[in-house]
Scaffold this motif. Structure first.
Motif, PDB file in Angstrom:
ATOM      1  N   ALA A 120       1.489  -0.977   0.463  1.00  0.00           N
ATOM      2  CA  ALA A 120      -0.206  -0.251   0.195  1.00  0.00           C
ATOM      3  C   ALA A 120       0.551   0.961   0.266  1.00  0.00           C
ATOM      4  N   VAL A 121       0.234   2.358  -0.661  1.00  0.00           N
ATOM      5  CA  VAL A 121       1.251   3.677  -0.353  1.00  0.00           C
ATOM      6  C   VAL A 121      -0.185   4.478  -0.150  1.00  0.00           C
ATOM      7  N   ILE A 122       0.499   5.274   1.150  1.00  0.00           N
ATOM      8  CA  ILE A 122      -0.412   6.459   1.588  1.00  0.00           C
ATOM      9  C   ILE A 122       0.238   8.189   1.086  1.00  0.00           C
ATOM     10  N   VAL A 123      -0.074   8.412   0.141  1.00  0.00           N
ATOM     11  CA  VAL A 123       0.439   9.864   0.129  1.00  0.00           C
ATOM     12  C   VAL A 123      -0.399  11.350   1.044  1.00  0.00           C
ATOM     13  N   ALA A 159       1.642  13.490   7.117  1.00  0.00           N
ATOM     14  CA  ALA A 159       2.953  12.247   8.017  1.00  0.00           C
ATOM     15  C   ALA A 159       2.546  11.327   9.154  1.00  0.00           C
ATOM     16  N   THR A 160       2.452  12.022   9.939  1.00  0.00           N
ATOM     17  CA  THR A 160       1.573  11.430  11.150  1.00  0.00           C
ATOM     18  C   THR A 160       0.229  10.819  11.108  1.00  0.00           C
ATOM     19  N   LEU A 179       3.971   2.378   2.312  1.00  0.00           N
ATOM     20  CA  LEU A 179       4.750   3.642   2.165  1.00  0.00           C
ATOM     21  C   LEU A 179       4.551   4.479   2.474  1.00  0.00           C
ATOM     22  N   VAL A 180       4.662   5.968   3.620  1.00  0.00           N
ATOM     23  CA  VAL A 180       4.073   6.982   3.881  1.00  0.00           C
ATOM     24  C   VAL A 180       4.592   8.158   3.023  1.00  0.00           C
ATOM     25  N   ILE A 181       4.088   8.459   1.950  1.00  0.00           N
ATOM     26  CA  ILE A 181       4.934   9.936   2.413  1.00  0.00           C
ATOM     27  C   ILE A 181       4.609  10.874   1.424  1.00  0.00           C
ATOM     28  N   SER A 182       4.970  11.833   2.019  1.00  0.00           N
ATOM     29  CA  SER A 182       5.295  13.587   2.037  1.00  0.00           C
ATOM     30  C   SER A 182       5.994  14.219   1.012  1.00  0.00           C
ATOM     31  N   PRO A 183       5.230  14.720  -0.264  1.00  0.00           N
ATOM     32  CA  PRO A 183       5.308  15.386  -1.165  1.00  0.00           C
ATOM     33  C   PRO A 183       5.068  16.835  -1.278  1.00  0.00           C
ATOM     34  N   GLU A 184       6.073  17.295  -0.001  1.00  0.00           N
ATOM     35  CA  GLU A 184       5.797  18.339   0.321  1.00  0.00           C
ATOM     36  C   GLU A 184       6.233  19.848  -0.694  1.00  0.00           C
ATOM     37  N   LEU A 209       8.598   3.283   5.094  1.00  0.00           N
ATOM     38  CA  LEU A 209       8.330   2.445   5.444  1.00  0.00           C
ATOM     39  C   LEU A 209       7.528   1.530   6.302  1.00  0.00           C
ATOM     40  N   VAL A 210       6.389   1.298   6.565  1.00  0.00           N
ATOM     41  CA  VAL A 210       6.078   0.459   8.425  1.00  0.00           C
ATOM     42  C   VAL A 210       5.540  -0.787   7.836  1.00  0.00           C
TER      43      VAL A 210
END
Length: 373
Positions: A120-123, A159-160, A179-184, A209-210
């Motif tokens: 899974a991917v979380i943006v 992100a949190t 994957l938790v991704i934060s494109p700011e 990556l969790v």
């Protein structure tokens, strides 16, 4: 019950930088042009003169010395004061996708994993380039991940909040790795014509990556001991731009269609909320502030971070206990606390405890307690 582990982190840093002195030079040229253009109205009292900025003012107010940005030319043009980030054709990766892929690959490399290991991917970030298709699904495709993806927006706490969602997915069995991704791209929604905030933001992207603990080598990564989220509505940090008010007739150029905040109110109201959230969260897992080796706080304002750390610990924190990346990166919204974690965790030993905490518009607070494996 299956436990979640942070097994890797990644960081994409745009190569372009802007020093405070450069930013001030561009802003003050804009101020001079504005005051000359409206000299008669200013003299009559019909309009207030704009006040210049100064590097000393910026550093004292925020602790910021420079920032990384997607584009510096547009920002430093006094006639524009806005980044130039051209639209891309639909068949090309978006800017946020490119940032995300770069950060994600570093996180995967650090964890010793590949895209095939991710489900899974979380943006999770403050502003998305578009409403849909979700940026996360685009990133999922670019990385070649078979699974699911979705976007999250809780401003500087994105992100949190995304991290808690990833932990829940792993511990409840809907994913083995997330994957938790934060494109700011914070420079895109900053009002560079506002003296009180023209210096605040920079651009960056982080990835975390969790994974399930049984997929991570012993002694590698960080156990997640607990997560806590809190929100409370406030108008003191706001950005009104959206698809319902697009176009010049809707006033896109108006200040409230960009970042705007009542900084003193935010400082006064959010700081105690954050400190209390950290303290109560620690108590809920039978820990005390004195057990903490490190606090990776949201990087919004140096004075705010120092106050929060002091309230939590009951004394001033050392730079090792509450590391700061504001001077180099400025405020990168939700990426800030993760940048601090990414850059300042390699010296910790097995059993050392820390807390990742973000806070911002909403108000929103996200708190994650971790332990070095």
């Amino acid at each position: 019950m299956t436990k979640a582990v942070i097994s890797g982190t990644g960081l994409y840093t745009p190569p372009a930088t802007i020093e405070n002195e450069e930013l001030v030079q561009a802003f003050n040229a804009y101020v001079d042009n504005h005051n000359r253009q409206y000299a008669d109205e200013i003299a009559s009292g019909a309009r207030d003169a704009l006040q210049p900025s100064a590097p000393e003012f910026i550093e004292k107010a925020s602790g910021i010395k420079r920032r990384h940005v997607i584009d510096r030319e547009g920002i430093l043009d006094p006639e524009r004061l806005c980044p130039i980030i051209p639209d891309r054709p639909n068949d090309e990766p978006s800017v946020q996708c490119d940032m995300s892929v770069a950060a994600a690959r570093e996180a995967l490399d650090q964890a010793g994993k590949s895209a095939a290991d991710v489900d899974a991917v979380i943006v999770a970030c403050s502003n998305m380039q578009r409403p849909y298709p979700a940026i996360s699904v685009e990133v999922q495709a670019a990385l070649g991940i078979d699974g699911f993806a979705y976007d999250v927006n809780v401003a500087c706490s994105s992100a949190t909040f995304g991290l808690q969602a990833a932990v829940n997915a792993v511990e409840q069995g809907s994913a083995n790795a997330v994957l938790v991704i934060s494109p700011e791209i914070c420079s895109g929604h900053l009002n560079f014509r506002d003296r009180d905030s023209h210096f605040i933001f920079g651009d960056a992207c982080t990835a975390i990556l969790v994974e399930r603990e049984d997929r991570v080598a012993p002694g590698k990564g960080y156990d997640v001991l607990g997560t806590r989220l809190k929100t409370q509505f406030s108008n003191n940090i706001r950005n009104n731009f959206g698809f319902l008010n697009r176009g010049d007739d809707a006033g896109v150029g108006a200040p409230d269609k960009l970042f705007v905040q009542q900084g003193r109110k935010v400082f006064k109201e959010v700081s105690p909320m954050v400190a209390e959230t950290i303290q109560s969260h620690l108590a809920s897992v039978d820990l005390a502030p004195s057990d903490l080796k490190r606090m990776w706080l949201h990087q919004a304002n140096l004075n705010m971070n120092q106050l929060i750390a002091r309230r939590v610990l009951g004394r001033d924190a050392t730079i090792e206990e509450a590391p700061v990346i504001l001077d180099e990166y400025a405020n990168t919204s939700s990426a800030g606390s993760i940048i601090a974690f990414h850059l300042h965790n390699s010296d910790l030993s097995t059993g050392d405890l820390g807390v990742i905490c973000s806070f911002g518009a909403g108000y929103s607070i996200g708190c994650v307690i971790i332990r070095k494996r």
